[in-house]
Design a protein around this motif. Structure first.
Motif, PDB file in Angstrom:
ATOM      1  N   ILE A 102       0.860  -1.190  -0.118  1.00  0.00           N
ATOM      2  CA  ILE A 102      -0.045  -0.110  -0.050  1.00  0.00           C
ATOM      3  C   ILE A 102       0.907   1.367   0.055  1.00  0.00           C
ATOM      4  O   ILE A 102       1.439   1.871   1.091  1.00  0.00           O
ATOM      5  CB  ILE A 102      -0.795   0.058   1.156  1.00  0.00           C
ATOM      6  N   SER A 151      -6.224   1.736   3.880  1.00  0.00           N
ATOM      7  CA  SER A 151      -5.728   3.115   3.070  1.00  0.00           C
ATOM      8  C   SER A 151      -4.186   3.551   3.771  1.00  0.00           C
ATOM      9  O   SER A 151      -4.171   3.613   4.985  1.00  0.00           O
ATOM     10  CB  SER A 151      -6.792   3.957   3.032  1.00  0.00           C
ATOM     11  N   ARG A 152      -3.630   4.245   2.979  1.00  0.00           N
ATOM     12  CA  ARG A 152      -2.457   4.928   3.313  1.00  0.00           C
ATOM     13  C   ARG A 152      -2.546   6.147   2.938  1.00  0.00           C
ATOM     14  O   ARG A 152      -2.722   6.588   1.744  1.00  0.00           O
ATOM     15  CB  ARG A 152      -0.960   4.285   2.998  1.00  0.00           C
ATOM     16  N   THR A 201     -11.317   4.617  -4.496  1.00  0.00           N
ATOM     17  CA  THR A 201     -11.494   4.719  -2.805  1.00  0.00           C
ATOM     18  C   THR A 201     -13.204   4.255  -2.680  1.00  0.00           C
ATOM     19  O   THR A 201     -13.346   4.539  -1.430  1.00  0.00           O
ATOM     20  CB  THR A 201     -11.159   5.907  -2.456  1.00  0.00           C
ATOM     21  N   ASP A 243     -16.788   5.096   1.395  1.00  0.00           N
ATOM     22  CA  ASP A 243     -15.304   5.669   1.272  1.00  0.00           C
ATOM     23  C   ASP A 243     -14.475   5.049   2.014  1.00  0.00           C
ATOM     24  O   ASP A 243     -14.555   4.925   3.191  1.00  0.00           O
ATOM     25  CB  ASP A 243     -15.367   7.305   1.788  1.00  0.00           C
ATOM     26  N   ALA A 244     -13.699   4.135   1.347  1.00  0.00           N
ATOM     27  CA  ALA A 244     -12.464   3.468   1.755  1.00  0.00           C
ATOM     28  C   ALA A 244     -11.354   4.195   2.630  1.00  0.00           C
ATOM     29  O   ALA A 244     -11.106   3.444   3.511  1.00  0.00           O
ATOM     30  CB  ALA A 244     -12.098   2.431   0.864  1.00  0.00           C
ATOM     31  N   THR A 245     -11.387   5.327   2.578  1.00  0.00           N
ATOM     32  CA  THR A 245     -10.420   6.355   3.295  1.00  0.00           C
ATOM     33  C   THR A 245     -10.998   6.557   4.706  1.00  0.00           C
ATOM     34  O   THR A 245     -10.252   6.892   5.507  1.00  0.00           O
ATOM     35  CB  THR A 245      -9.845   7.392   2.578  1.00  0.00           C
ATOM     36  N   ALA A 270      -2.818   5.196  -1.501  1.00  0.00           N
ATOM     37  CA  ALA A 270      -3.564   3.812  -2.097  1.00  0.00           C
ATOM     38  C   ALA A 270      -4.310   3.289  -0.902  1.00  0.00           C
ATOM     39  O   ALA A 270      -4.371   3.586   0.110  1.00  0.00           O
ATOM     40  CB  ALA A 270      -2.303   2.949  -2.714  1.00  0.00           C
ATOM     41  N   VAL A 271      -5.238   2.579  -1.499  1.00  0.00           N
ATOM     42  CA  VAL A 271      -6.136   1.747  -0.648  1.00  0.00           C
ATOM     43  C   VAL A 271      -6.039   0.133  -1.426  1.00  0.00           C
ATOM     44  O   VAL A 271      -5.976  -0.120  -2.261  1.00  0.00           O
ATOM     45  CB  VAL A 271      -7.403   2.183  -1.094  1.00  0.00           C
ATOM     46  N   LYS A 272      -6.109  -0.667  -0.284  1.00  0.00           N
ATOM     47  CA  LYS A 272      -6.100  -2.214  -0.606  1.00  0.00           C
ATOM     48  C   LYS A 272      -7.241  -2.767   0.246  1.00  0.00           C
ATOM     49  O   LYS A 272      -7.352  -2.723   1.302  1.00  0.00           O
ATOM     50  CB  LYS A 272      -5.014  -2.876  -0.514  1.00  0.00           C
TER      51      LYS A 272
END
Length: 141
Positions: free
Chosen positions: A53, A69-70, A96, A108-110, A57-59
């Motif tokens: 990551i 997420s980073r 995301t 939202d993945a973040t 980015a998101v994984k």
């Protein structure tokens, strides 16, 4: 039995025809083949290499029901990918945006926030850290 009318042939056939349809409706709201609900980690789980990551980015880790997420500053955030609407495991990440396969809720993945209903509650945030080059998430991480 006297005094009780018997069901007509039409009533019996109608009931037999509707039974499979009701089963399909229930299956669409169920959360998987295992019979139980998918679950977020209940203990720390090693997800993969920290290098997977990069910044920004998101994984999605489908097997662990976690998204990580980073941020641009290198900090990590992790969320359970169990939908807060009906408990389904979210299995789709585009950019995301996480999309639940059961009813189309988007998150939202973040930050875990709801982007599209029917879900109204954000995803559950999980503890996350990098340990010896590996990403570890879940309670106690």
């Amino acid at each position: 039995m006297p005094g009780r009318p018997s069901a007509s042939r039409r009533t019996v056939l109608r009931g037999a025809a509707l039974t499979p349809v009701a089963g399909i409706g229930l299956a669409a709201c169920s959360s998987g083949a295992g019979g139980g609900s998918p679950a977020a980690p209940t203990a720390p789980v090693e997800l993969g290499a920290e290098s997977e990551i990069p910044k920004g980015a998101v994984k999605l880790y489908r097997d662990a029901n976690v998204v990580v997420s980073r941020a641009g500053d290198g900090s990590l955030k992790a969320y359970s990918t169990i939908c807060t609407h009906a408990g389904c495991a979210i299995n789709k990440l585009a950019g995301t945006t996480l999309t639940c396969p059961c009813h189309g809720s988007e998150f939202d993945a973040t930050n875990g926030e709801v982007l599209q209903a029917p879900a109204t509650e954000p995803l559950r945030e999980l503890s996350v850290e990098a340990r010896n080059g590996k990403i570890v998430a879940g309670p106690g991480a």
